[in-house]
Design a protein around this motif. Structure first.
Motif, PDB file in Angstrom:
ATOM      1  N   ALA A  87     -44.539 -74.883  80.540  1.00 38.34           N
ATOM      2  CA  ALA A  87     -45.833 -75.307  81.075  1.00 38.34           C
ATOM      3  C   ALA A  87     -46.102 -74.540  82.367  1.00 38.34           C
ATOM      4  O   ALA A  87     -45.197 -74.325  83.177  1.00 38.34           O
ATOM      5  CB  ALA A  87     -45.801 -76.805  81.355  1.00 38.34           C
ATOM      6  N   SER A  88     -47.356 -74.107  82.560  1.00 37.20           N
ATOM      7  CA  SER A  88     -47.667 -73.282  83.728  1.00 37.20           C
ATOM      8  C   SER A  88     -47.503 -74.061  85.034  1.00 37.20           C
ATOM      9  O   SER A  88     -47.411 -73.462  86.102  1.00 37.20           O
ATOM     10  CB  SER A  88     -49.073 -72.700  83.627  1.00 37.20           C
ATOM     11  N   GLY A  89     -47.441 -75.399  84.949  1.00 40.33           N
ATOM     12  CA  GLY A  89     -47.187 -76.212  86.142  1.00 40.33           C
ATOM     13  C   GLY A  89     -45.847 -75.873  86.766  1.00 40.33           C
ATOM     14  O   GLY A  89     -45.698 -75.839  87.986  1.00 40.33           O
ATOM     15  N   LEU A  90     -44.859 -75.580  85.910  1.00 41.49           N
ATOM     16  CA  LEU A  90     -43.538 -75.202  86.412  1.00 41.49           C
ATOM     17  C   LEU A  90     -43.617 -73.829  87.078  1.00 41.49           C
ATOM     18  O   LEU A  90     -43.033 -73.605  88.138  1.00 41.49           O
ATOM     19  CB  LEU A  90     -42.525 -75.180  85.266  1.00 41.49           C
ATOM     20  N   GLY A  91     -44.391 -72.919  86.475  1.00 36.67           N
ATOM     21  CA  GLY A  91     -44.582 -71.598  87.058  1.00 36.67           C
ATOM     22  C   GLY A  91     -45.260 -71.690  88.417  1.00 36.67           C
ATOM     23  O   GLY A  91     -44.905 -70.969  89.348  1.00 36.67           O
ATOM     24  N   LEU A  92     -46.231 -72.613  88.513  1.00 36.24           N
ATOM     25  CA  LEU A  92     -46.920 -72.810  89.796  1.00 36.24           C
ATOM     26  C   LEU A  92     -45.915 -73.241  90.865  1.00 36.24           C
ATOM     27  O   LEU A  92     -45.970 -72.798  92.012  1.00 36.24           O
ATOM     28  CB  LEU A  92     -48.020 -73.869  89.624  1.00 36.24           C
ATOM     29  N   TYR A  93     -44.969 -74.098  90.449  1.00 42.57           N
ATOM     30  CA  TYR A  93     -43.916 -74.528  91.388  1.00 42.57           C
ATOM     31  C   TYR A  93     -43.090 -73.321  91.829  1.00 42.57           C
ATOM     32  O   TYR A  93     -42.828 -73.151  93.026  1.00 42.57           O
ATOM     33  CB  TYR A  93     -43.018 -75.583  90.730  1.00 42.57           C
ATOM     34  N   PHE A  94     -42.703 -72.470  90.870  1.00 45.67           N
ATOM     35  CA  PHE A  94     -41.890 -71.302  91.207  1.00 45.67           C
ATOM     36  C   PHE A  94     -42.635 -70.386  92.191  1.00 45.67           C
ATOM     37  O   PHE A  94     -42.071 -69.937  93.181  1.00 45.67           O
ATOM     38  CB  PHE A  94     -41.541 -70.500  89.948  1.00 45.67           C
ATOM     39  N   VAL A  95     -43.909 -70.123  91.900  1.00 47.59           N
ATOM     40  CA  VAL A  95     -44.689 -69.210  92.756  1.00 47.59           C
ATOM     41  C   VAL A  95     -44.817 -69.796  94.162  1.00 47.59           C
ATOM     42  O   VAL A  95     -44.551 -69.112  95.156  1.00 47.59           O
ATOM     43  CB  VAL A  95     -46.094 -68.954  92.145  1.00 47.59           C
ATOM     44  N   ALA A  96     -45.194 -71.085  94.231  1.00 51.67           N
ATOM     45  CA  ALA A  96     -45.372 -71.719  95.543  1.00 51.67           C
ATOM     46  C   ALA A  96     -44.051 -71.739  96.299  1.00 51.67           C
ATOM     47  O   ALA A  96     -44.001 -71.445  97.508  1.00 51.67           O
ATOM     48  CB  ALA A  96     -45.909 -73.139  95.354  1.00 51.67           C
ATOM     49  N   SER A  97     -42.973 -72.058  95.586  1.00 52.20           N
ATOM     50  CA  SER A  97     -41.657 -72.124  96.215  1.00 52.20           C
ATOM     51  C   SER A  97     -41.232 -70.761  96.739  1.00 52.20           C
ATOM     52  O   SER A  97     -40.723 -70.636  97.854  1.00 52.20           O
ATOM     53  CB  SER A  97     -40.649 -72.649  95.184  1.00 52.20           C
TER      54      SER A  97
END
Lengths: 267, 355
Positions: A214-224
């Motif tokens: 899910a792209s929500g997890l990717g958003l977490y990775f990018v923000a992190s």
């Protein structure tokens, strides 16, 4: 145990953030990321200090490698290396701790995003089982009128992979930048090769994970990663990343050998 | 440094396996659906097949797609509906399949643009069905030709109700819509939570449950609110109305009997697990299935439990009753036939696991 300690708190924290941040799940994931980064800040700082000390230690390490080039001196070399680590306060495994702490959060977040954004009735039943009806003295922590959540953020449906592949690419790029900033300039050819291979492998693997999940997890990775880049810059500057750009002008090797190019310019 | 790299690679490998395993899972978890008619039990399965089995023994009569076809269709969560010799059943692959009820051969398909979780309803030659593409559709039941579609603000997972020239549909956008048989909106009513289940029309009143934990009764003609009843958690299953009493389960693990006219509680019974599905009814007994896998038979006159059984680990599908048997499907796809009067198991079978 896992559900009680990791998954349910993460899920309900995400839902709570969603409810107080204008029902924007993307914003909830970003704020959640910052909170996670704040919680792990002491470990991250220790890791960054260790990485910085490791970079400062490199010229002496190189001297040791020159001195004990003979394979017969391998034991002596290891002893001296350990002394050097002690002297500079470098823990060879110190870099692992923040990552190990974040691992359960990644797993929990992956599970929480999938659960918070159900795509089928059985998944909604699962969500109903894990939402807190009350938390201590607070009742109705997550108003059920919020569910189902709005999964849209910018061009993304956060419950599904990014169809435009922008998030996987951003994940890879930000991870590479962060890694480049933290990787020490080593004189050892084998370690250097290993380090370079990791700098490429990890972004690729995370990009692939983000592509599948899910792209929500990717958003977490990018923000992190972005928060990590900022933290790293204020701790030790651009690190080896500066050399990537300097290399183009031909002065990289000399500067690296002199230990230049790692620190943030003091004003 | 090497040990660090090894741990990182191992951890990433583990994460990759987890993510890819879950993300690429073509078969999403779903429940089975049941319907019974003329001594044949029709089972829609999570494996993407529809089975017809003998209601008395569980022996297979036919399966769709045929056993020669290795791959199934999308999961069948919607309850099969029998009209004449045709069986209509919605699938997660966006289609409603129309099958020959005698042989299981495909007669035609009806396409939507999203998974069809909602049960189809057929009235006066028209097939009405909601879809996860947010639309309510009307098709000519005989030909499958689309007559109209009506767009709501979110997924439609529940069965619509049809009567008096009106069609009533609940949506996860928190609203119940009333449209006429040409698809023109007559009224809408907004609840405080999504409406995941179906709506029930009885005696000029529309009943439904919502994720704001309430049961609602509305005037079918105008949409004016009648009464509401609060439970302790989401109300998902469609309310069942029998002899002016509304029976409804809640995810607060309780089943309620309410006066249809006033909403006043007559009795309630703790079922020991979330009640997602609409209860079954026959001969003064209410059959209530729970998410923890129990099945309860309750005397509707007194609200007292007559018997309880634990056929499996989770039952999210409505029990169906035919003759002196009650049928339930557990989440693993196993179908159980029990004596409706005593709860004694008559047979259990998982049609999907048969070769």
């Amino acid at each position: 145990m896992w559900n009680t300690l990791i998954f349910r708190p993460l899920l309900n924290l995400l839902l709570f953030l969603y409810s107080v941040l204008g029902r924007n799940f993307g914003l909830a994931v970003i704020v959640f990321t910052v909170l996670v980064r704040l919680v792990t800040l002491p470990f991250t700082r220790a890791q960054m200090k260790s990485a910085k000390a490791s970079q400062e230690m490199q010229p002496k390490l190189k001297e040791l490698q020159e001195k004990y080039r003979d394979p017969k001196d391998r034991d002596k070399m290891a002893q001296e290396q350990m002394k050097l680590y002690k002297e500079y306060g470098v823990n060879p495994l110190g870099c692992l701790l923040p990552m190990l702490i974040q691992m359960p959060i990644w797993f929990g977040l992956y599970q929480a995003i999938g659960t918070a954004l159900p795509q089928s009735p059985v998944q909604l039943v699962n969500l109903a089982k894990h939402v807190y009806s009350s938390f201590g003295f607070i009742s109705n922590v997550v108003p059920s009128s919020l569910i189902p959540l709005n999964p849209h953020f910018l061009w993304l449906d956060l419950g599904k992979p990014d169809p435009w592949l922008i998030v996987p690419i951003l994940t890879a790029v930000t991870m590479w930048v962060q890694q480049k900033m933290t990787s020490p300039a080593t004189g050892d050819a084998q370690a250097k090769a290993m380090s370079q291979s990791m700098e490429l492998t990890m972004p690729f693997m995370f990009a692939w994970i983000t592509y599948s999940a899910a792209s929500g997890l990717g958003l977490y990775f990018v923000a992190s990663n972005l928060v990590g880049v900022v933290q790293q810059y204020f701790t030790s500057g651009w690190g080896s990343l500066a050399n990537v750009f300097r290399r183009k002008t031909g002065s990289e090797t000399a500067d690296a050998a002199k230990g230049k190019g790692y620190g943030r310019k003091k004003r | 440094m090497k040990s660090r790299n090894m741990v990182v690679i191992l951890a990433l490998g583990l994460l990759s396996i987890l993510v890819s395993g879950c993300a690429s899972g073509a078969v999403r978890p779903s429940w089975s659906s049941l319907a019974v008619a003329d001594d044949i039990l029709y089972v829609g399965s999570p494996s993407g097949r529809v089975f017809a089995v003998q209601a008395a023994s569980g022996a297979e009569v036919w399966r769709f797609p045929a056993a020669t076809e290795k791959a199934g269709k999308g999961a069948f969560l919607a309850q099969p509906v029998l009209l004449g010799s045709s069986l209509y059943v919605g699938s997660n692959d966006n289609y409603v399949y129309v099958l020959d009820a005698n042989t299981g051969s495909q007669q035609r398909t009806v396409a939507t643009k999203g998974p069809v979780v909602a049960d189809a309803v057929i009235a006066e030659g028209t097939l009405y069905v909601g879809s996860q593409d947010k639309n309510l559709y009307a098709y000519d039941a005989a030909t499958g030709r689309k007559e109209w579609e009506f767009t709501t603000g979110n997924w439609i997972w529940g069965r619509v109700a049809v009567g008096g020239g009106k069609v009533f549909a609940g949506s996860l956008d928190h609203k119940v819509y009333c449209v006429d048989t040409t698809g023109r909106k007559l009224w809408e009513f907004k609840a405080d939570g999504g409406i995941p289940g179906g709506v029930t029309l009885d005696n000029g009143t529309v009943y439904f449950g919502a994720m704001d934990n309430k049961v609602y009764a509305l005037d079918a003609a105008t949409g004016a609110p009648g009464w509401t009843f609060s439970t302790g958690n989401w109300v998902w299953g469609s309310p069942l109305v029998v002899d002016s009493v509304v029976y409804v389960g809640s995810l607060d693990s309780t089943v309620y009997a309410l006066d249809a006219a006033t909403g006043a509680e007559r009795w309630h019974l703790s079922a020991g697990g979330m009640v997602r599905a609409t209860p079954g009814y026959s001969g003064g007994l209410l059959y209530v299935a729970t998410e923890t896998g129990s099945l309860h038979a309750i005397d509707t006159a007194t609200g007292l439990q007559k018997w309880t059984q634990q056929p499996g680990t989770s039952i999210l599908t409505s029990p169906v009753v035919s003759g002196d048997s009650v049928y339930v499907a557990t989440l693993d796809g196993t179908v159980h036939a029990l004596d409706a009067a005593t709860g004694v198991t008559r047979w259990s079978a998982n049609p999907s696991s048969r070769k």
